[in-house]
Design an enzyme around this catalytic site. Structure first.
Site, short mmCIF file in Angstrom:
data_model
loop_
_atom_site.label_atom_id
_atom_site.label_comp_id
_atom_site.label_asym_id
_atom_site.label_seq_id
_atom_site.Cartn_x
_atom_site.Cartn_y
_atom_site.Cartn_z
NE ARG A 84 -0.55 0.23 4.89
CZ ARG A 84 -1.46 0.59 6.09
NH1 ARG A 84 -2.53 0.76 6.18
NH2 ARG A 84 -0.56 0.55 7.11
CG HIS A 150 -7.60 -1.75 4.91
ND1 HIS A 150 -8.60 -1.12 5.48
CD2 HIS A 150 -6.72 -1.96 6.37
CE1 HIS A 150 -8.56 -0.79 6.87
NE2 HIS A 150 -7.47 -1.28 7.46
CG ASP A 194 -9.29 -4.07 14.84
OD1 ASP A 194 -9.64 -4.93 13.88
OD2 ASP A 194 -8.35 -3.61 15.26
CD GLU A 254 -10.10 -4.30 7.12
OE1 GLU A 254 -9.17 -4.77 7.18
OE2 GLU A 254 -10.63 -3.22 7.73
C1 BG6 Z 1 -7.36 -2.98 10.46
C2 BG6 Z 1 -7.15 -3.56 11.49
O1 BG6 Z 1 -7.57 -3.74 9.11
O2 BG6 Z 1 -6.75 -1.91 10.00
C3 BG6 Z 1 -6.89 -2.59 12.49
O3 BG6 Z 1 -7.95 -4.52 11.91
C4 BG6 Z 1 -6.31 -1.41 12.02
O4 BG6 Z 1 -6.49 -3.08 13.58
C5 BG6 Z 1 -6.72 -0.74 10.88
O5 BG6 Z 1 -6.20 -0.29 13.17
C6 BG6 Z 1 -5.98 0.53 10.33
O6 BG6 Z 1 -4.89 0.30 10.02
P1 BG6 Z 1 -3.69 1.49 9.71
O7 BG6 Z 1 -2.31 0.89 9.66
O8 BG6 Z 1 -4.24 1.76 8.29
O9 BG6 Z 1 -3.99 2.57 10.61
#
Ligand code: BG6
Length: 287
Positions: A84, A150, A194, A254
């Site tokens: 990403r 995501h 989560d 996701e």
């Molecule tokens: C989710 C996780 O997929 O992504 C969470 O389950 C996490 O735990 C979230 O906080 C966001 O992650 P990031 O790295 O984009 O802040």
């Protein structure tokens, strides 16, 4: 042109519909279907390549979250890996109707010791956005990895949202730090959420708004489904999350292979896909 290369991003057009993919992360940052934006993108998201995008559909590879095993080859990688946060290349248009385009990322990196190539395909049709990934092991030794889309979906109000078709599935709940079998026929989000639903059967997961189907998500080779909303305190703590009340208008659902690792032998290719439909019609088969 149905596929326009605009330097830092690519716009795919199909009739009234567009998908915009930032080359940084091959992140889908916008999906406009019949004039309406379907994805949530933070107003504080950095789109200049200086960090992963907060919103849209970031790609998680080769590790989901932060690796806890300090001896694992992904141990040095940042949370959710490097895909990403890397510059992808537009490989070209692949199909006309639906309109499809492919993006590639290949390496050799100092922080992950394997040669690999990734090909992402993004396909746009009326009411549908499909994404497929091929991970190829270009190395002489096997490697293991996780993958996850995501996906930040835009919703009118999170308090009216239900996520269906998760009942009976095992849930690892990171907020209460417990595992249990999901009992709710439809999951409501009433605070920080989560959760990883593990090994979800071959079912279409749906996101409802006041009982109406907003989105249907089909998966291929992606057995796990993370449901995430940071709610107020976590949103406050994220520098790139804006506005701070924006958690009301999003839900991340996701699809991934994230509870366990995929093991890929030298020369092997692993493929997976997600398809998001606005409303109830879906065509992708497989869990
Ligand atoms: C989710 C996780 O997929 O992504 C969470 O389950 C996490 O735990 C979230 O906080 C966001 O992650 P990031 O790295 O984009 O802040």
């Amino acid at each position: 042109m149905p596929v326009d290369d605009l330097n830092d991003r690519v716009v795919i057009t199909h009739g009234n519909n567009t998908a915009t993919i930032l080359k940084h992360g091959a992140t889908v940052i916008s999906w406009v279907n019949n004039g309406e934006e379907q994805l949530w993108l933070s107003q504080g998201a950095r789109l200049d390549g200086s960090r992963p995008v907060r919103g849209g559909i970031p790609l998680v590879f080769p590790v989901f979250g932060k690796q806890k095993d300090e001896h694992h080859p992904t141990a040095k990688l940042p949370q959710h890996g490097f895909a990403r946060d890397a510059e992808w290349e537009l490989l070209g248009q692949t199909t006309e109707d639906p309109v499809g385009a492919e993006f590639g990322l290949a390496g050799g990196r100092s922080d992950w010791p394997y040669k690999f190539s990734l090909i992402l395909s993004v396909t746009l049709a009326n009411d549908k956005l499909a994404m497929a990934i091929d991970v190829k092991n270009e190395d002489e030794q096997e490697f293991d990895f996780q993958w996850l889309f995501h996906t930040y979906l835009r919703v009118p109000d999170i308090t009216d949202v239900l996520v269906t078709n998760l009942a009976g599935q095992h849930c690892d709940d990171r907020v209460v730090n417990a595992g249990y079998t999901e009992k709710a026929p439809a999951v409501a989000i009433t605070g920080e959420c989560d959760r990883m639903y593990v090994g979800v059967e071959d079912r279409t997961v749906q996101v409802l708004d006041k009982g109406r189907v907003l989105f249907s998500l089909a998966r291929k080779n992606l057995p796990d489904v993370v449901v995430w909303n940071p709610w107020d305190k976590k949103a406050e703590a994220m520098a790139d999350f804006a506005p701070k009340q924006g958690f009301h208008e999003m839900i991340c659902v996701e699809p991934g292979h994230a509870a366990t690792m995929v093991v890929l032998p030298p020369g092997g290719t692993w493929s997976a896909a997600q398809e998001i439909a606005v409303g109830g019609e879906i065509s992708l088969q497989g869990g």
